[in-house]
Design a protein around this motif. Sequence first.
Motif, PDB file in Angstrom:
ATOM      1  N   GLY A 193       0.811  -1.212   0.000  1.00 45.10           N
ATOM      2  CA  GLY A 193       0.000   0.000   0.000  1.00 45.10           C
ATOM      3  C   GLY A 193       0.844   1.262   0.000  1.00 45.10           C
ATOM      4  O   GLY A 193       0.519   2.235  -0.685  1.00 45.10           O
ATOM      5  N   LEU A 194       1.936   1.276   0.758  1.00 45.08           N
ATOM      6  CA  LEU A 194       2.826   2.444   0.767  1.00 45.08           C
ATOM      7  C   LEU A 194       3.443   2.680  -0.603  1.00 45.08           C
ATOM      8  O   LEU A 194       3.548   3.826  -1.070  1.00 45.08           O
ATOM      9  CB  LEU A 194       3.932   2.245   1.812  1.00 45.08           C
ATOM     10  N   LEU A 231       0.802   4.141  -2.874  1.00 47.43           N
ATOM     11  CA  LEU A 231       0.558   5.556  -2.569  1.00 47.43           C
ATOM     12  C   LEU A 231       1.679   6.429  -3.127  1.00 47.43           C
ATOM     13  O   LEU A 231       1.414   7.524  -3.666  1.00 47.43           O
ATOM     14  CB  LEU A 231       0.450   5.745  -1.049  1.00 47.43           C
ATOM     15  N   PHE A 274      -1.793   9.982   5.278  1.00 49.23           N
ATOM     16  CA  PHE A 274      -2.002   8.581   4.927  1.00 49.23           C
ATOM     17  C   PHE A 274      -1.770   7.626   6.100  1.00 49.23           C
ATOM     18  O   PHE A 274      -1.741   6.414   5.901  1.00 49.23           O
ATOM     19  CB  PHE A 274      -1.087   8.186   3.765  1.00 49.23           C
ATOM     20  N   VAL A 332       0.816   6.779   7.865  1.00 45.31           N
ATOM     21  CA  VAL A 332       1.981   5.898   7.735  1.00 45.31           C
ATOM     22  C   VAL A 332       2.520   5.592   9.134  1.00 45.31           C
ATOM     23  O   VAL A 332       2.613   6.481   9.991  1.00 45.31           O
ATOM     24  CB  VAL A 332       3.066   6.560   6.866  1.00 45.31           C
ATOM     25  N   GLY A 352      -6.342   5.578   1.428  1.00 48.86           N
ATOM     26  CA  GLY A 352      -5.261   5.886   2.352  1.00 48.86           C
ATOM     27  C   GLY A 352      -5.653   6.937   3.369  1.00 48.86           C
ATOM     28  O   GLY A 352      -5.250   6.878   4.534  1.00 48.86           O
ATOM     29  N   THR A 402      -6.064   2.890   6.132  1.00 47.40           N
ATOM     30  CA  THR A 402      -4.611   2.779   6.341  1.00 47.40           C
ATOM     31  C   THR A 402      -3.971   2.208   5.084  1.00 47.40           C
ATOM     32  O   THR A 402      -4.670   1.739   4.175  1.00 47.40           O
ATOM     33  CB  THR A 402      -4.301   1.841   7.528  1.00 47.40           C
ATOM     34  N   PRO A 403      -2.627   2.198   5.016  1.00 46.91           N
ATOM     35  CA  PRO A 403      -1.967   1.582   3.862  1.00 46.91           C
ATOM     36  C   PRO A 403      -2.321   0.107   3.668  1.00 46.91           C
ATOM     37  O   PRO A 403      -2.219  -0.403   2.544  1.00 46.91           O
ATOM     38  CB  PRO A 403      -0.481   1.748   4.188  1.00 46.91           C
ATOM     39  N   VAL A 422      -5.184   0.035   1.398  1.00 52.74           N
ATOM     40  CA  VAL A 422      -4.716   0.422   0.064  1.00 52.74           C
ATOM     41  C   VAL A 422      -4.097  -0.777  -0.641  1.00 52.74           C
ATOM     42  O   VAL A 422      -4.353  -1.040  -1.826  1.00 52.74           O
ATOM     43  CB  VAL A 422      -3.695   1.576   0.146  1.00 52.74           C
TER      44      VAL A 422
END
Length: 504
Positions: free
Chosen positions: A40-41, A44, A113, A115, A252, A256-257, A260
């Motif tokens: 997910g990170l 993004l 987002f 993180v 996001g 959360t990631p 995503v």
Amino acid sequence: MLRRFLHNTAISAVAYGLAGVLGLLAVGLIARSYGVAVLGLIVLARAFLPSGFLALVDLGVSEITTQAVARGRGGDWAVASEKVSLLAVIAGATGIASGMVLWICAASLAMIFKVAPDETEAFVSILSVTAFVLPIAFLGLIAEGALKGFEEYGWLRLTEVGSNALYVAAVYVAVWRGAPFEWIAYSYLATIVVKYFILGFVACLLARSSRMLRLISWGRDSRQDVIHRCWLMFNSRIVGTLQQTAPPLLIGVLFTPTEVGTFDLLTRLPRFLKATMAPLYSVILPISTHIEESTDTRRLQMLGRNGLILPAAIVIPVLVVIGLFSQEILRVWVGPQHADQWPWMALSLFIPAVSIMLGAGQTALIVRPDFLRLNTRYLYWQVFTQYAVTALTIVWFRERAFILGWVLSHVVFAPLIARGMLSFMSLPRSLFWDQVRRQAVVAVILAVTIGAYKMYLSPVSFAGLVVVGGLGCIAAWVLSAALILSPKDRAMFGRFMRAFTQRQ
């Protein structure tokens, strides 16, 4: 022209198919080795590239460059040079401005987002490096557009496959060495830089060999035409961004990631299939430009009718087979922990199905500003429907509500878009519904057959899935040839094959 068109189409299909498969392998490896949160990170971070959310501000410079160069090859190189020069300035300025904004906002985006604290520094570093790459990426769009205008698709596909191969190799090395996840993101950015430097160099060589395309100052007429087309493409980009690249960012922000990454997994295969088909449409653009210049209505009708029927007859039955084996695909690709969400991946396959039916005709008519305005109006309503459905169902389905809204909006508005497209081509509106009925019959037969097979046996390995899926695709094509294609369509398909294989 037909033989060249078919060769360009084949090059695009094979090259982007290989590139996409390599990308799918990388996604599966990242999800298994680093987890869906890290995936997910990475998703993004990539959203802030011209291929992601920042497609909103690229103003269609690649497509307009393609049109300008294609018209220049028809004899008007002076105007083409003026337009390409202005477009290069626009792309460079946009890339620099976007990079500065991303650099300033990198830390704030990490907070937005949600993180994790131990991953914040790495995420901010990835965004900062992306900011430096953006000017190169935006100018690279000009090089891509110029090569499409010259119909030099070999270089485009070679760099696409090569960059993806290097990236997948980097992912395997990172997993093997246990490297931090940010090195995967850096590797991807490095392949982008190399790709665009190569394309820029080749574009410069082609411009020099033509002895006509060069950077010059632009006149009022060229400036007004470019600005008008950029404005139209900007409106189209708003729709495309909201449909495809905004959902991961919104997920996001809302969740959360991890969500995503889950959304990306469930939609990656359909998006790969849709993206693989997009270059097939790009080879239509130079041809449709020539048709528009010569006002050849008959050729436009042939292009529109064959573009609606033939690609869909090949691709949609295969999509049905993929949907019926979605659970097995997820289990083999990313592991059994996500296999229970197969209905969502199967549902999202409606997106490439709609795209393959309408994409060729929409691309052929992109040179018509009146159609572009009508199509954009439909697309705005489509986006409204997409987010309305998402908002109404997000409490129950969370990130999967974005999939539901995305699919339903495409299915609901496909008939309206098809009606407008066929009307502009002076083709019967019943053509779309006739094809839908034929495709539905084939889908029902495949569902009954494969469903009966899976009651007794189901593939559990990659090799078994390839064998069974391949046999299913062969059966799907046989049904398609018998039930979807008319005798005239089969004759036209034969003409395409002969034109493709005959010697010059």
